[in-house]
Design a protein around this motif. Structure first.
Motif, PDB file in Angstrom:
ATOM      1  N   SER A  67       0.847  -1.192  -0.082  1.00  0.00           N
ATOM      2  CA  SER A  67       0.030  -0.010  -0.087  1.00  0.00           C
ATOM      3  C   SER A  67       0.915   1.281  -0.039  1.00  0.00           C
ATOM      4  O   SER A  67       0.547   2.339  -0.612  1.00  0.00           O
ATOM      5  N   LEU A  68       2.064   1.090   0.653  1.00  0.00           N
ATOM      6  CA  LEU A  68       2.835   2.214   0.694  1.00  0.00           C
ATOM      7  C   LEU A  68       3.429   2.619  -0.739  1.00  0.00           C
ATOM      8  O   LEU A  68       3.927   3.760  -1.175  1.00  0.00           O
ATOM      9  N   ILE A  69       3.866   1.651  -1.706  1.00  0.00           N
ATOM     10  CA  ILE A  69       4.395   1.741  -2.817  1.00  0.00           C
ATOM     11  C   ILE A  69       3.440   2.432  -3.711  1.00  0.00           C
ATOM     12  O   ILE A  69       3.986   3.583  -4.253  1.00  0.00           O
ATOM     13  N   PRO A  70       2.291   2.228  -4.089  1.00  0.00           N
ATOM     14  CA  PRO A  70       1.486   3.092  -4.886  1.00  0.00           C
ATOM     15  C   PRO A  70       1.172   4.446  -4.470  1.00  0.00           C
ATOM     16  O   PRO A  70       1.183   5.235  -5.232  1.00  0.00           O
ATOM     17  N   LEU A  71       1.083   4.609  -3.142  1.00  0.00           N
ATOM     18  CA  LEU A  71       1.191   6.048  -2.614  1.00  0.00           C
ATOM     19  C   LEU A  71       2.211   6.847  -2.842  1.00  0.00           C
ATOM     20  O   LEU A  71       2.131   7.949  -3.258  1.00  0.00           O
ATOM     21  N   THR A  72       3.361   6.269  -2.580  1.00  0.00           N
ATOM     22  CA  THR A  72       4.878   6.850  -2.842  1.00  0.00           C
ATOM     23  C   THR A  72       4.776   7.301  -4.281  1.00  0.00           C
ATOM     24  O   THR A  72       5.348   8.520  -4.685  1.00  0.00           O
ATOM     25  N   ARG A  74       2.483   7.445  -6.537  1.00  0.00           N
ATOM     26  CA  ARG A  74       1.433   8.593  -6.705  1.00  0.00           C
ATOM     27  C   ARG A  74       1.646  10.091  -6.319  1.00  0.00           C
ATOM     28  O   ARG A  74       1.576  11.066  -7.072  1.00  0.00           O
ATOM     29  N   SER A  75       2.304  10.088  -5.075  1.00  0.00           N
ATOM     30  CA  SER A  75       2.705  11.381  -4.529  1.00  0.00           C
ATOM     31  C   SER A  75       3.809  12.091  -5.073  1.00  0.00           C
ATOM     32  O   SER A  75       3.950  13.045  -5.064  1.00  0.00           O
ATOM     33  N   LEU A  76       5.034  11.288  -5.118  1.00  0.00           N
ATOM     34  CA  LEU A  76       6.294  11.641  -5.448  1.00  0.00           C
ATOM     35  C   LEU A  76       6.671  11.722  -6.792  1.00  0.00           C
ATOM     36  O   LEU A  76       6.908  12.862  -7.270  1.00  0.00           O
ATOM     37  N   LEU A  77       6.181  10.879  -7.627  1.00  0.00           N
ATOM     38  CA  LEU A  77       6.491  10.694  -9.135  1.00  0.00           C
ATOM     39  C   LEU A  77       5.349  11.210  -9.823  1.00  0.00           C
ATOM     40  O   LEU A  77       5.707  11.549 -11.119  1.00  0.00           O
ATOM     41  N   HIS A  78       4.162  11.391  -9.303  1.00  0.00           N
ATOM     42  CA  HIS A  78       2.825  11.771  -9.942  1.00  0.00           C
ATOM     43  C   HIS A  78       2.745  10.855 -11.325  1.00  0.00           C
ATOM     44  O   HIS A  78       2.416  11.268 -12.395  1.00  0.00           O
ATOM     45  N   ARG A  79       2.908   9.701 -10.912  1.00  0.00           N
ATOM     46  CA  ARG A  79       2.789   8.557 -12.092  1.00  0.00           C
ATOM     47  C   ARG A  79       1.599   7.940 -11.866  1.00  0.00           C
ATOM     48  O   ARG A  79       1.337   7.338 -10.709  1.00  0.00           O
ATOM     49  N   ALA A  80       0.841   7.076 -12.730  1.00  0.00           N
ATOM     50  CA  ALA A  80      -0.111   5.974 -12.408  1.00  0.00           C
ATOM     51  C   ALA A  80       0.651   4.467 -12.660  1.00  0.00           C
ATOM     52  O   ALA A  80       1.440   4.493 -13.845  1.00  0.00           O
ATOM     53  N   LEU A  81      -0.028   3.683 -11.994  1.00  0.00           N
ATOM     54  CA  LEU A  81       0.356   2.460 -12.260  1.00  0.00           C
ATOM     55  C   LEU A  81      -0.518   1.708 -13.157  1.00  0.00           C
ATOM     56  O   LEU A  81      -1.681   1.937 -13.106  1.00  0.00           O
TER      57      LEU A  81
END
Length: 180
Positions: A67-72, A74-81
């Motif tokens: 859960s921490l990976i997608p949040l990171t 999303r917030s730091l890189l502003h990228r979507a998975l």
């Protein structure tokens, strides 16, 4: 009215809230069962409850890190998975947390119902049993949150698949531009 394309993005507030709730519940599960792991040193009427607590700790740690990976990202890189990544890892998190919680509950609940017998003197440790029951409830909430995120990712993949088929059909039905 909301735009459907906004709902399929992983940056939607509902999805971010579910992801944060999954992370918080996973961290709560980790704290509860880390305490229970240490508390099992003082009881003797369980079937090695400490090793069962480790199983939940491992699966909850995976769920928290995932859960921490997608949040990171999303917030730091502003990228979507890609939604397929969410499908795979949320399903693994759901399966791991749910299965270890149900397995541990089925084994430890029998011993913890009246409280654990303490080592060294005749007493009943009800605090450990109550904390474990709370941890089981939070772990099951965590698994439900990951199941919801898994279903969302499946819906998003289906939505993208249908959109690409509509585009392919529109391109194939378009008249040719130049016939010379």
């Amino acid at each position: 009215m909301t735009d459907r394309t906004y709902l399929v993005q992983d940056g939607h507030p509902a999805i971010l809230s579910l992801r944060i709730a999954a992370m918080v519940s996973a961290f709560t599960t980790i704290v509860v069962f880390a305490w229970a792991l240490k508390a099992h040193d003082h009881v003797y009427t369980d079937v090695n409850g400490a090793s069962l607590c480790i199983m939940i700790l491992i699966s909850a740690t995976y769920a928290a890190l995932w859960s921490l990976i997608p949040l990171t990202i999303r917030s730091l890189l502003h990228r979507a998975l890609h939604p397929g990544i969410y499908i795979a890892f949320d399903f693994i998190a759901f399966g791991a947390v749910f299965s270890t919680t149900v397995l541990t509950m089925s084994i430890l609940t029998v011993y913890a119902e009246g409280g654990y017998n303490c080592r060294g003197y005749a007493c009943r440790d009800t605090a450990l049993a109550n904390v474990e029951f709370f941890g089981f409830a939070i772990a099951l909430v965590n698994s439900v949150l990951h199941l919801i995120l898994f279903v969302w990712a499946c819906w998003v993949c289906d939505y993208h698949r249908k959109q690409s088929h509509k585009m392919d059909e529109a391109i194939s039905k378009a008249p040719s531009v130049a016939k010379m």
